[in-house]
Write a protein that holds these residues in place. Sequence first.
Motif, PDB file in Angstrom:
ATOM      1  N   LEU A  17      -2.448   0.435  -0.028  1.00 15.49           N
ATOM      2  CA  LEU A  17      -1.934   1.497  -0.880  1.00 15.49           C
ATOM      3  C   LEU A  17      -2.194   0.922  -2.300  1.00 15.49           C
ATOM      4  O   LEU A  17      -2.282   1.493  -2.748  1.00 15.49           O
ATOM      5  CB  LEU A  17      -0.186   0.472  -0.883  1.00 15.49           C
ATOM      6  CG  LEU A  17       0.901   1.312  -1.931  1.00 15.49           C
ATOM      7  CD1 LEU A  17       1.595   2.614  -1.405  1.00 15.49           C
ATOM      8  CD2 LEU A  17       2.222  -0.016  -1.870  1.00 15.49           C
ATOM      9  N   TYR A  18      -2.609  -0.331  -2.375  1.00 16.10           N
ATOM     10  CA  TYR A  18      -3.656  -0.007  -3.448  1.00 16.10           C
ATOM     11  C   TYR A  18      -4.611   0.355  -4.864  1.00 16.10           C
ATOM     12  O   TYR A  18      -4.457   1.175  -4.963  1.00 16.10           O
ATOM     13  CB  TYR A  18      -3.727  -2.202  -3.842  1.00 16.10           C
ATOM     14  CG  TYR A  18      -4.178  -2.493  -5.016  1.00 16.10           C
ATOM     15  CD1 TYR A  18      -3.335  -2.536  -6.332  1.00 16.10           C
ATOM     16  CD2 TYR A  18      -5.814  -3.272  -5.156  1.00 16.10           C
ATOM     17  CE1 TYR A  18      -4.324  -3.096  -7.334  1.00 16.10           C
ATOM     18  CE2 TYR A  18      -6.139  -3.876  -6.768  1.00 16.10           C
ATOM     19  CZ  TYR A  18      -5.618  -3.726  -7.190  1.00 16.10           C
ATOM     20  OH  TYR A  18      -5.962  -3.911  -8.482  1.00 16.10           O
ATOM     21  N   ARG A  19      -5.348   0.306  -3.166  1.00 15.69           N
ATOM     22  CA  ARG A  19      -6.088   0.963  -3.196  1.00 15.69           C
ATOM     23  C   ARG A  19      -6.335   3.052  -3.717  1.00 15.69           C
ATOM     24  O   ARG A  19      -6.591   2.836  -4.547  1.00 15.69           O
ATOM     25  CB  ARG A  19      -7.615   1.268  -2.463  1.00 15.69           C
ATOM     26  CG  ARG A  19      -8.049  -1.033  -2.438  1.00 15.69           C
ATOM     27  CD  ARG A  19      -9.081  -0.798  -1.299  1.00 15.69           C
ATOM     28  NE  ARG A  19      -9.973  -1.297  -0.919  1.00 15.69           N
ATOM     29  CZ  ARG A  19     -10.522  -2.129   0.333  1.00 15.69           C
ATOM     30  NH1 ARG A  19     -10.718  -1.381   0.534  1.00 15.69           N
ATOM     31  NH2 ARG A  19     -11.071  -3.403  -0.426  1.00 15.69           N
ATOM     32  N   ALA A  50       0.013  -6.283   8.279  1.00 15.20           N
ATOM     33  CA  ALA A  50       1.280  -5.955   6.664  1.00 15.20           C
ATOM     34  C   ALA A  50      -0.010  -6.036   5.572  1.00 15.20           C
ATOM     35  O   ALA A  50      -0.288  -4.625   4.165  1.00 15.20           O
ATOM     36  CB  ALA A  50       2.572  -6.970   6.706  1.00 15.20           C
ATOM     37  N   GLY A  51      -0.450  -7.029   4.596  1.00 15.41           N
ATOM     38  CA  GLY A  51      -1.565  -7.519   4.267  1.00 15.41           C
ATOM     39  C   GLY A  51      -2.350  -6.717   4.224  1.00 15.41           C
ATOM     40  O   GLY A  51      -2.478  -6.064   3.012  1.00 15.41           O
ATOM     41  N   LEU A  64      -2.932   4.038  -4.683  1.00 14.17           N
ATOM     42  CA  LEU A  64      -2.581   4.425  -6.322  1.00 14.17           C
ATOM     43  C   LEU A  64      -3.975   4.425  -7.351  1.00 14.17           C
ATOM     44  O   LEU A  64      -3.615   5.129  -8.021  1.00 14.17           O
ATOM     45  CB  LEU A  64      -1.287   2.831  -6.256  1.00 14.17           C
ATOM     46  CG  LEU A  64      -0.949   2.828  -5.323  1.00 14.17           C
ATOM     47  CD1 LEU A  64       0.322   1.607  -5.805  1.00 14.17           C
ATOM     48  CD2 LEU A  64       0.382   4.306  -6.405  1.00 14.17           C
ATOM     49  N   ARG A  65      -4.896   3.106  -6.920  1.00 14.68           N
ATOM     50  CA  ARG A  65      -5.964   3.038  -7.997  1.00 14.68           C
ATOM     51  C   ARG A  65      -6.798   4.482  -8.899  1.00 14.68           C
ATOM     52  O   ARG A  65      -7.293   5.069  -8.795  1.00 14.68           O
ATOM     53  CB  ARG A  65      -6.258   2.156  -7.822  1.00 14.68           C
ATOM     54  CG  ARG A  65      -6.233   0.622  -8.295  1.00 14.68           C
ATOM     55  CD  ARG A  65      -7.299  -0.155  -7.942  1.00 14.68           C
ATOM     56  NE  ARG A  65      -8.471  -0.215  -8.743  1.00 14.68           N
ATOM     57  CZ  ARG A  65      -9.127  -1.339  -9.106  1.00 14.68           C
ATOM     58  NH1 ARG A  65      -9.256  -2.546  -8.756  1.00 14.68           N
ATOM     59  NH2 ARG A  65      -9.855  -1.182  -9.493  1.00 14.68           N
ATOM     60  N   ASN A 111       6.031  -3.073   3.274  1.00 21.30           N
ATOM     61  CA  ASN A 111       5.257  -3.287   3.884  1.00 21.30           C
ATOM     62  C   ASN A 111       5.364  -3.330   5.440  1.00 21.30           C
ATOM     63  O   ASN A 111       4.130  -3.107   6.390  1.00 21.30           O
ATOM     64  CB  ASN A 111       3.765  -3.578   2.868  1.00 21.30           C
ATOM     65  CG  ASN A 111       3.964  -3.071   2.295  1.00 21.30           C
ATOM     66  OD1 ASN A 111       4.005  -2.595   1.423  1.00 21.30           O
ATOM     67  ND2 ASN A 111       3.241  -4.435   1.081  1.00 21.30           N
ATOM     68  N   LEU A 161      -5.293   7.673  -6.806  1.00 24.31           N
ATOM     69  CA  LEU A 161      -4.891   8.006  -7.419  1.00 24.31           C
ATOM     70  C   LEU A 161      -4.787   8.086  -9.064  1.00 24.31           C
ATOM     71  O   LEU A 161      -4.639   9.183 -10.127  1.00 24.31           O
ATOM     72  CB  LEU A 161      -3.027   8.109  -6.766  1.00 24.31           C
ATOM     73  CG  LEU A 161      -3.295   8.970  -5.120  1.00 24.31           C
ATOM     74  CD1 LEU A 161      -1.599   8.247  -4.980  1.00 24.31           C
ATOM     75  CD2 LEU A 161      -3.598  10.300  -5.566  1.00 24.31           C
ATOM     76  N   ILE A 215       0.932   6.431   2.272  1.00 24.52           N
ATOM     77  CA  ILE A 215       2.164   7.418   0.599  1.00 24.52           C
ATOM     78  C   ILE A 215       2.880   8.192   1.173  1.00 24.52           C
ATOM     79  O   ILE A 215       3.894   6.828   0.095  1.00 24.52           O
ATOM     80  CB  ILE A 215       0.966   8.084  -0.631  1.00 24.52           C
ATOM     81  CG1 ILE A 215       0.167   7.249  -1.030  1.00 24.52           C
ATOM     82  CG2 ILE A 215       2.245   8.510  -1.204  1.00 24.52           C
ATOM     83  CD1 ILE A 215       0.564   6.067  -2.615  1.00 24.52           C
ATOM     84  N   LYS A 225       5.434   5.069   2.247  1.00 19.28           N
ATOM     85  CA  LYS A 225       6.074   4.210   0.860  1.00 19.28           C
ATOM     86  C   LYS A 225       7.016   4.811   0.312  1.00 19.28           C
ATOM     87  O   LYS A 225       8.200   4.764  -0.275  1.00 19.28           O
ATOM     88  CB  LYS A 225       4.539   4.155   0.465  1.00 19.28           C
ATOM     89  CG  LYS A 225       5.389   3.184  -1.006  1.00 19.28           C
ATOM     90  CD  LYS A 225       5.961   1.561  -0.313  1.00 19.28           C
ATOM     91  CE  LYS A 225       5.214   0.569   0.292  1.00 19.28           C
ATOM     92  NZ  LYS A 225       5.779  -0.767   0.263  1.00 19.28           N
ATOM     93  N   ALA A 242      -0.771  -3.580   2.199  1.00 16.37           N
ATOM     94  CA  ALA A 242      -0.805  -3.877   0.344  1.00 16.37           C
ATOM     95  C   ALA A 242      -2.052  -3.173   0.159  1.00 16.37           C
ATOM     96  O   ALA A 242      -2.547  -2.405  -0.840  1.00 16.37           O
ATOM     97  CB  ALA A 242      -0.166  -4.927   0.329  1.00 16.37           C
ATOM     98  N   VAL A 243      -3.860  -3.339   1.005  1.00 17.81           N
ATOM     99  CA  VAL A 243      -4.667  -3.371  -0.261  1.00 17.81           C
ATOM    100  C   VAL A 243      -5.387  -1.835   0.553  1.00 17.81           C
ATOM    101  O   VAL A 243      -4.843  -1.315  -0.816  1.00 17.81           O
ATOM    102  CB  VAL A 243      -5.971  -4.322   0.931  1.00 17.81           C
ATOM    103  CG1 VAL A 243      -6.904  -3.667   0.022  1.00 17.81           C
ATOM    104  CG2 VAL A 243      -5.911  -5.208   0.406  1.00 17.81           C
TER     105      VAL A 243
END
Lengths: 164, 295
Positions: A150-152, A143-144, A154-155, A132, A157, A122, A125, A147-148
């Motif tokens: 970061l996505y998790r 990189a993939g 953010l969810r 990424n 947070l 975080i 970013k 993304a995962v």
Amino acid sequence: MGRADDYAELYREYLPRILSYVRLRVDDEDLAQDLTALVFERAVLKQHTLRRPEAFAAWLFRIARNTVAEHYRSWRPTMPLESAAEQTTSTPSPPEAVMNREQVDRVRAVLLKLSEREQELIRLKFGAGLSNQEIAAVMRLKAGHVAVILYRALRKLRSWLEEE
Amino acid sequence: MRATKGERLRAERVSAAVDQLLVNPDAQPKYLDPQDVALLSTVRSLAQLPLAFGAVDPAFKDRVMRCVETQASGVSDQRKSGLRPVWAAVAVAVVIFVVISVTPWGQTALASFMAVFDLGRTQVRITPADVPSGISSTAQIQGATLQQDMTLESAKAEVPFAMLVPSYLPAGYRLERVTGYTYPDLPAWIPQPFSAELLYSANDGKEVSMRMYPIRLGAGEQASLISAMNLEAASIQGVQDVDVNGQPGVVLRLGPAGAKAIWHEVVWEQDDLILAISTADLSQIELLRMARSVR
């Protein structure tokens, strides 16, 4: 491999991003500036270790991560608690300019609930504004996968901020 | 936990949206899964965090860039000379020998350097109260040096200025010795001991010293400005401007000419004194933390 002075413009461009990243890791503006200056001092001295110019961002942020980590490893507060408290409260609070202190503290407190890897991602970013691919190079991930994560994060947070 | 194909796809789309919002906070990212649209407000809050800390202080930016440019030229010079290290070392040694032995400038420099070891000064050594000492508090003559051991309190009473001490010490360090310096060559009306040094050490032999000089640098409008310091000494390999307790100061990287810097010294003004803390054993961060705690 280039000479350090060939990179002066890049250093100038990355200075705000490095400072921003360090500010998210330490809660003291003077210290953040000192550590940032140290990052650049070390980067210039280690310029010859940068083999691929396109990896400049990842290389510089790795130095920044190591510099802050080294600071935390070596830092042992020995001043009286009264002095430490005084120093903390006397520090100006720039965040008030955009977000109020309460909002900043709230977001920072919630960030601390994340794992160290998620927090670092975080910071890279949102503090440093890295892509990424760049984060992947700094943290030695795919990189993939970045993304995962970061996505998790953010969810999580989002969910914690909604709870409060 | 391994991500499913669907989660990876949503994650990629959210990442793209994050990058878009970091560039333009007012953007309205498309192609998000309806469940993920709610994440955008969290992203916007996080994107505000760096803004909340304010812009980079231009003075700080200039300071760092000056340091980068100075060091960069030094590093490239060193790397150029490192192409043929043996021949370069031999050439440097020959040039130094010729310069020192033949030119008046070299002889002057050598004499100045040797003077460091023979200042003709009287050294007053003072021991803090908690350090046991078998030496009495009376003055002793040892050759050309006058040594006097006393307590820290006595030292505070004796030096003609208010002694300052750091309230922060790195872990394991303690006050080892206090030394006052008296220079017999100075006029009698200048109070002595003229300067003082506090030496802190750790059990593993590491040391850091703080010196206090009641002197003013420069003259006229430049009086007492740290910018009037002589930074041309060969032993000074790098200079970085810093702020210490609201006063301008510099961090010097010191070492023999042509060799890697061995120690750091922070020099600044405080309470009508020039203060200098130097060490080969602490990071620059620790050094500055110690300097900023001096009261």
